[in-house]
Write an enzyme that holds these catalytic residues in place. Structure first.
Site, PDB file in Angstrom:
ATOM      1  NE  ARG A  44       0.197  -7.050  -6.645  1.00  0.00           N
ATOM      2  CZ  ARG A  44       0.794  -6.126  -5.906  1.00  0.00           C
ATOM      3  NH1 ARG A  44       1.852  -6.430  -5.180  1.00  0.00           N
ATOM      4  NH2 ARG A  44       0.344  -4.887  -5.883  1.00  0.00           N
ATOM      5  CG  HIS A  72      -0.223  -1.129  -9.645  1.00  0.00           C
ATOM      6  ND1 HIS A  72      -1.361  -1.739  -9.160  1.00  0.00           N
ATOM      7  CD2 HIS A  72       0.605  -0.981  -8.570  1.00  0.00           C
ATOM      8  CE1 HIS A  72      -1.216  -1.943  -7.856  1.00  0.00           C
ATOM      9  NE2 HIS A  72      -0.044  -1.492  -7.471  1.00  0.00           N
ATOM     10  CD  GLN A  83       0.025   2.791  -6.036  1.00  0.00           C
ATOM     11  OE1 GLN A  83       0.122   1.726  -5.458  1.00  0.00           O
ATOM     12  NE2 GLN A  83      -0.021   3.947  -5.372  1.00  0.00           N
ATOM     13  CG  ASP A 135       7.709   1.687  -8.891  1.00  0.00           C
ATOM     14  OD1 ASP A 135       7.949   1.343  -7.717  1.00  0.00           O
ATOM     15  OD2 ASP A 135       7.017   1.005  -9.673  1.00  0.00           O
ATOM     16  CB  CYS A 190       3.234   2.838  -6.102  1.00  0.00           C
ATOM     17  SG  CYS A 190       4.599   1.791  -6.658  1.00  0.00           S
ATOM     18  NE  ARG A 199      -3.608   0.495  -4.452  1.00  0.00           N
ATOM     19  CZ  ARG A 199      -2.795  -0.554  -4.509  1.00  0.00           C
ATOM     20  NH1 ARG A 199      -1.515  -0.419  -4.245  1.00  0.00           N
ATOM     21  NH2 ARG A 199      -3.245  -1.742  -4.903  1.00  0.00           N
TER      22      ARG A 199
HETATM   23  N1  NVA Z   1       6.712  -1.572 -10.252  1.00  0.00           N
HETATM   24  C1  NVA Z   1       6.553  -2.296  -8.997  1.00  0.00           C
HETATM   25  C2  NVA Z   1       5.345  -1.832  -8.289  1.00  0.00           C
HETATM   26  C3  NVA Z   1       5.123  -2.497  -6.954  1.00  0.00           C
HETATM   27  C4  NVA Z   1       3.847  -2.057  -6.286  1.00  0.00           C
HETATM   28  C5  NVA Z   1       6.497  -3.778  -9.263  1.00  0.00           C
HETATM   29  O1  NVA Z   1       5.831  -4.197 -10.228  1.00  0.00           O
HETATM   30  O2  NVA Z   1       7.134  -4.534  -8.533  1.00  0.00           O
HETATM   31  N1   CP Z   2       1.892  -0.244  -4.166  1.00  0.00           N
HETATM   32  C1   CP Z   2       1.558  -1.555  -4.046  1.00  0.00           C
HETATM   33  O1   CP Z   2       0.821  -2.106  -4.875  1.00  0.00           O
HETATM   34  O2   CP Z   2       2.073  -2.174  -2.964  1.00  0.00           O
HETATM   35  P1   CP Z   2       2.033  -3.730  -2.630  1.00  0.00           P
HETATM   36  O3   CP Z   2       2.970  -4.422  -3.584  1.00  0.00           O
HETATM   37  O4   CP Z   2       2.517  -3.816  -1.210  1.00  0.00           O
HETATM   38  O5   CP Z   2       0.639  -4.239  -2.789  1.00  0.00           O
END
Ligand code: NVA
Ligand code: CP
Length: 305
Positions: free
Chosen positions: A106, A133, A136, A224, A263, A291
């Protein structure tokens, strides 16, 4: 000759048939786990997980997934590694490839992920970047299929910042043959380049500023957070996105059996009202659970099990 390493970098790198097979496996693995019939196809395998951003779902679901598949996961943040002190991504990839069987990352820019995949010799899985992502969205499509059957020809309305998660929905729309309608303020819309990709790939994407136009008659309504990880939390951003809250009035424009998706993590009173996310049409915790199942299929694919 060595077989090609099977990464899971992004949905747009897979064919429709490959993605379908992956989801079929995810549904099967979920059923097997629930009935206590799951084997241990990844016995002895080790997954490294590198986090440059926080996580709850991704971290736990990948680790639990590896344990359920008979393997093991090692979880680190970049600042616990020499990566945080300037060791290159390429050298890190070469070293980890000598220890583990796959790496989940990540990170911020997707180039880090691609660089890792280029220099390592083990599969790399995208656990979220600024641009996408994909894990997801595989879980989300699985969730739609469970609640509403085949996603092909359905209408998915995205309301709010057309961010990394939205972009993966766009990739999926082209591959799975559903219509994606994106309602976002102009500065936060999908780029022309993204839309051009979707057009070339036969995707059916509509984009505009009006949430009600996107949601009208939709089967699925998705949103989101206003501020993604790594973005500046500025008042101007909140001002732009305030009219995009998914509330009961907006949901009333969707099909009567439409589902609400997010998500997570969610911010009640910002991108979604509490009444919607905690209401009967919300499937957000099924998404979170899926997930685990979708990623188990991805791990099995990447590690050849
Ligand atoms: N769009 C959000 C998704 C988190 C799972 C982010 O990138 O923070
Ligand atoms: N939806 C998601 O990826 O959540 P986290 O940021 O908690 O991993």
């Amino acid at each position: 000759m060595l077989a090609k390493t099977r990464h899971f970098l992004d949905i747009d790198r897979f064919t429709r048939d490959e993605l379908r097979a992956l989801l079929d496996r995810a549904h099967e693995m979920k059923a097997a786990t629930k009935s206590g019939q799951a084997g241990a196809p990844l016995a002895g395998k080790v997954l490294a997980m590198i986090f440059e951003k926080p996580s709850t779902r991704t971290r736990f679901s990948f680790e639990v997934g590896m344990v359920q598949l008979g393997g093991h996961a090692i979880n680190v943040t970049a600042d616990m590694m020499q990566l945080g002190r300037g060791e290159t991504v390429a050298d890190t990839a070469r070293v980890l490839s000598r220890y583990v069987d796959a790496v989940m990352i990540r990170t911020f820019d997707e180039e880090v992920l691609f660089e890792f995949a280029k220099h390592g010799s083990v599969p790399v899985i995208n656990g979220l970047t600024d641009q996408s992502h994909p894990c997801q969205i595989m879980a989300d499509i699985m969730t739609v299929e469970e609640h509403r059957g085949a996603i092909e020809k359905k209408v998915v309305a995205w309301v709010g910042d057309a961010n990394n998660v939205c972009r993966s929905w766009m990739h999926a729309a082209a591959r799975f043959g559903f219509e994606l309608r994106v309602a976002a303020p102009t500065p936060l819309q999908l780029t022309d380049r993204d839309l051009e990709w979707a057009r070339t790939e036969g995707g059916h994407i509509w984009q505009g500023e009006a949430p009600h136009a996107a949601v009208e008659g939709a089967d699925v309504v998705v949103t989101d957070c206003f501020v993604s990880m790594g973005q500046k939390d500025q008042p101007s951003r909140h001002n732009l996105l305030r009219p995009y809250q998914v509330d009961e009035r907006l949901m009333a424009r969707a099909k009567p059996n439409a589902i609400f998706m997010h998500c997570l993590p969610a911010h009640r009173g910002e991108e979604v009202s509490a009444a919607v996310i905690d209401g009967p049409r919300s499937v957000v915790f099924d998404e979170a659970e899926n997930r685990l199942h979708a990623q188990k299929a991805i791990l099995a694919l990447c590690m050849g099990a």
